[in-house]
Scaffold this active site. Structure first.
Site, PDB file in Angstrom:
ATOM      1  N   GLU A   1     -77.939 -54.536  17.571  1.00  0.00           N
ATOM      2  CA  GLU A   1     -77.014 -55.908  17.235  1.00  0.00           C
ATOM      3  C   GLU A   1     -77.715 -55.627  15.286  1.00  0.00           C
ATOM      4  O   GLU A   1     -79.107 -56.748  15.804  1.00  0.00           O
ATOM      5  CB  GLU A   1     -77.714 -57.151  17.754  1.00  0.00           C
ATOM      6  CG  GLU A   1     -77.161 -57.166  18.937  1.00  0.00           C
ATOM      7  CD  GLU A   1     -78.009 -57.925  19.830  1.00  0.00           C
ATOM      8  OE1 GLU A   1     -78.961 -59.216  18.981  1.00  0.00           O
ATOM      9  OE2 GLU A   1     -77.741 -58.271  20.978  1.00  0.00           O
ATOM     10  N   GLY A   2     -77.051 -55.808  14.999  1.00  0.00           N
ATOM     11  CA  GLY A   2     -77.195 -55.592  13.507  1.00  0.00           C
ATOM     12  C   GLY A   2     -76.708 -56.964  12.451  1.00  0.00           C
ATOM     13  O   GLY A   2     -76.411 -57.972  13.413  1.00  0.00           O
TER      14      GLY A   2
ATOM     15  N   ILE B   1     -75.971 -50.299  21.901  1.00  0.00           N
ATOM     16  CA  ILE B   1     -77.861 -50.173  21.507  1.00  0.00           C
ATOM     17  C   ILE B   1     -78.072 -50.840  20.169  1.00  0.00           C
ATOM     18  O   ILE B   1     -79.263 -50.280  19.902  1.00  0.00           O
ATOM     19  CB  ILE B   1     -77.719 -48.611  20.989  1.00  0.00           C
ATOM     20  CG1 ILE B   1     -76.433 -48.412  19.843  1.00  0.00           C
ATOM     21  CG2 ILE B   1     -77.250 -47.602  22.265  1.00  0.00           C
ATOM     22  CD1 ILE B   1     -76.615 -46.823  19.176  1.00  0.00           C
TER      23      ILE B   1
ATOM     24  N   ASP C   1     -81.994 -53.806   3.255  1.00  0.00           N
ATOM     25  CA  ASP C   1     -82.309 -53.886   4.686  1.00  0.00           C
ATOM     26  C   ASP C   1     -82.942 -52.946   4.949  1.00  0.00           C
ATOM     27  O   ASP C   1     -83.234 -52.842   5.948  1.00  0.00           O
ATOM     28  CB  ASP C   1     -81.300 -54.475   5.588  1.00  0.00           C
ATOM     29  CG  ASP C   1     -82.136 -55.303   6.019  1.00  0.00           C
ATOM     30  OD1 ASP C   1     -83.660 -55.920   6.028  1.00  0.00           O
ATOM     31  OD2 ASP C   1     -81.407 -55.664   7.252  1.00  0.00           O
TER      32      ASP C   1
HETATM   33  C1  INR Z   1     -79.741 -45.869  17.742  1.00  0.00           C
HETATM   34  C2  INR Z   1     -80.133 -46.880  17.457  1.00  0.00           C
HETATM   35  C3  INR Z   1     -81.391 -44.986  18.874  1.00  0.00           C
HETATM   36  N1  INR Z   1     -79.319 -44.919  17.284  1.00  0.00           N
HETATM   37  C4  INR Z   1     -80.499 -47.661  18.260  1.00  0.00           C
HETATM   38  C5  INR Z   1     -79.372 -47.439  17.039  1.00  0.00           C
HETATM   39  C6  INR Z   1     -81.779 -47.224  19.269  1.00  0.00           C
HETATM   40  C7  INR Z   1     -81.653 -45.891  19.804  1.00  0.00           C
HETATM   41  O1  INR Z   1     -78.893 -47.774  16.054  1.00  0.00           O
HETATM   42  C8  INR Z   1     -78.529 -45.774  16.232  1.00  0.00           C
HETATM   43  C9  INR Z   1     -77.261 -45.428  15.242  1.00  0.00           C
HETATM   44  C10 INR Z   1     -77.111 -44.113  15.626  1.00  0.00           C
HETATM   45  C11 INR Z   1     -76.682 -46.441  14.271  1.00  0.00           C
HETATM   46  O2  INR Z   1     -77.215 -43.562  16.403  1.00  0.00           O
HETATM   47  N2  INR Z   1     -75.740 -43.823  14.659  1.00  0.00           N
HETATM   48  C12 INR Z   1     -75.866 -45.838  13.909  1.00  0.00           C
HETATM   49  C13 INR Z   1     -77.058 -47.202  13.906  1.00  0.00           C
HETATM   50  C14 INR Z   1     -76.196 -47.738  12.415  1.00  0.00           C
HETATM   51  C15 INR Z   1     -75.317 -47.138  12.035  1.00  0.00           C
HETATM   52  S1  INR Z   1     -76.483 -49.212  11.869  1.00  0.00           S
HETATM   53  C16 INR Z   1     -75.291 -45.671  12.740  1.00  0.00           C
HETATM   54  O3  INR Z   1     -75.250 -49.229  11.145  1.00  0.00           O
HETATM   55  O4  INR Z   1     -78.191 -49.530  11.588  1.00  0.00           O
HETATM   56  O5  INR Z   1     -76.748 -50.248  12.888  1.00  0.00           O
END
Ligand code: INR
Length: 292
Positions: A13-14, A11, A128
């Site tokens: 790419e960080g 979902i 960020d």
């Molecule tokens: C979604 C993301 C939904 N949920 C992108 C996403 C698109 C649609 O990155 C995400 C995360 C989630 C996410 O549900 N829990 C996390 C991202 C991250 C941590 S992180 C936890 O650390 O930003 O990559």
């Protein structure tokens, strides 16, 4: 190996790794897994990283994505987080009229500030903040901040592992000028996000760090010793600002008209160049904008 979690799909790419939507086999619950691989590390996960991650596991707030579990592997670490379906950038893109709703913006902003104030009170910076790591729940009413504290845990990459340049539009001027920084960097980002919720457009969009700085100065003018004590001795300021004079051609009040007079007052206090004069998250929550 039998794993506790089944990968469903990628979902995101960080800067630090790939994020997957996963299913916890035992409970059937959906979670997010951030898989971080240490390519140039022979001896597993550095102890400094482990220490930082344990701090993040202690964070417990309704507007911060919860870190549920940390799994150490031979190649790195898997962070298991709670899962939400949508992020603010997709929300703004998919529901432009809802995203511009004044009450919605106020509700989102106050939750973002609550989460930021909580982390800052625990001496943890985000560094960020951007619409991509503000997650929104299924009812479109709760915002949770993802990625908090990871910059300090893992160091700050300029590019993510695929080589894409990190998002620059939300970076505070002191970061772009190479100054020391602290909690005010996050408040600058919150200001940029606030403006973007109002207009639907990133406030300081540009392709390089220097050009983002130029956009900022086109709106607020080049800082001087009078407006930002110490700024003229910063390296980037000395080497670049003198060669590239900027003229103020932009105006926050006319670009962010949708926010109203009281909202504009708050926004202006978040977007103060001198980090020592910028409003804090807890003071912002006391602003008249939130009274009603
Ligand atoms: C979604 C993301 C939904 N949920 C992108 C996403 C698109 C649609 O990155 C995400 C995360 C989630 C996410 O549900 N829990 C996390 C991202 C991250 C941590 S992180 C936890 O650390 O930003 O990559």
């Amino acid at each position: 190996m039998d794993s506790k979690y089944q990968l469903i799909e990628k979902i995101g790419e960080g800067g630090f790794g790939v994020v997957y939507k996963c299913r916890e086999r035992a409970t059937n619950k959906t979670v997010a897994m951030k898989r971080i691989i240490f390519i140039d590390q022979d001896e597993g996960v550095p102890s400094s990283v482990i220490r930082e991650i344990s701090l993040l596991q202690e964070l417990n707030h309704g507007n911060i994505i919860r870190l549920l579990e940390v799994i150490n592997n031979w190649a790195g670490v898997d962070l298991i987080f709670e899962y939400l379906d949508l992020d603010l950038s997709k929300f703004i893109a998919s529901y432009p009229e809802v995203a511009k709703d004044r009450q919605k913006i106020k509700g989102f902003l106050s939750q973002i500030l609550c989460g930021v104030a909580y982390c800052h009170s625990h001496k943890i910076l985000h560094r960020d903040l951007k619409p991509d790591n503000l997650l929104i729940d299924g009812s479109n009413s709760v915002v949770k901040i993802a990625d908090f504290g990871l910059a300090r845990a893992f160091g700050v990459p300029l590019r993510n592992y695929t080589g894409k340049v990190a998002t620059l539009a939300y970076k505070a001027p002191e970061l772009l000028l190479g100054a020391n920084y602290s909690t005010p960097v996050d408040m600058w980002s919150v200001g940029c996000i606030f403006a973007e919720m109002v207009t639907g457009q990133p406030l300081f969009q540009a392709q390089s760090e220097f050009n983002v700085l130029m956009e900022i100065f086109r709106m607020f003018g080049v800082p001087t010793e009078a407006t930002w004590p110490g700024v003229t001795s910063l390296y980037v300021y000395i080497t670049k600002m003198i060669a590239f004079p900027t003229i103020v051609t932009r105006n926050l009040a006319t670009e962010a008209t949708g926010v109203g007079a009281v909202g504009l007052d708050l926004l202006s206090k978040m977007l103060i160049l001198d980090p020592s004069r910028r409003i804090t998250a807890s003071d912002a929550l006391q602003h008249a904008y939130f009274r009603n």
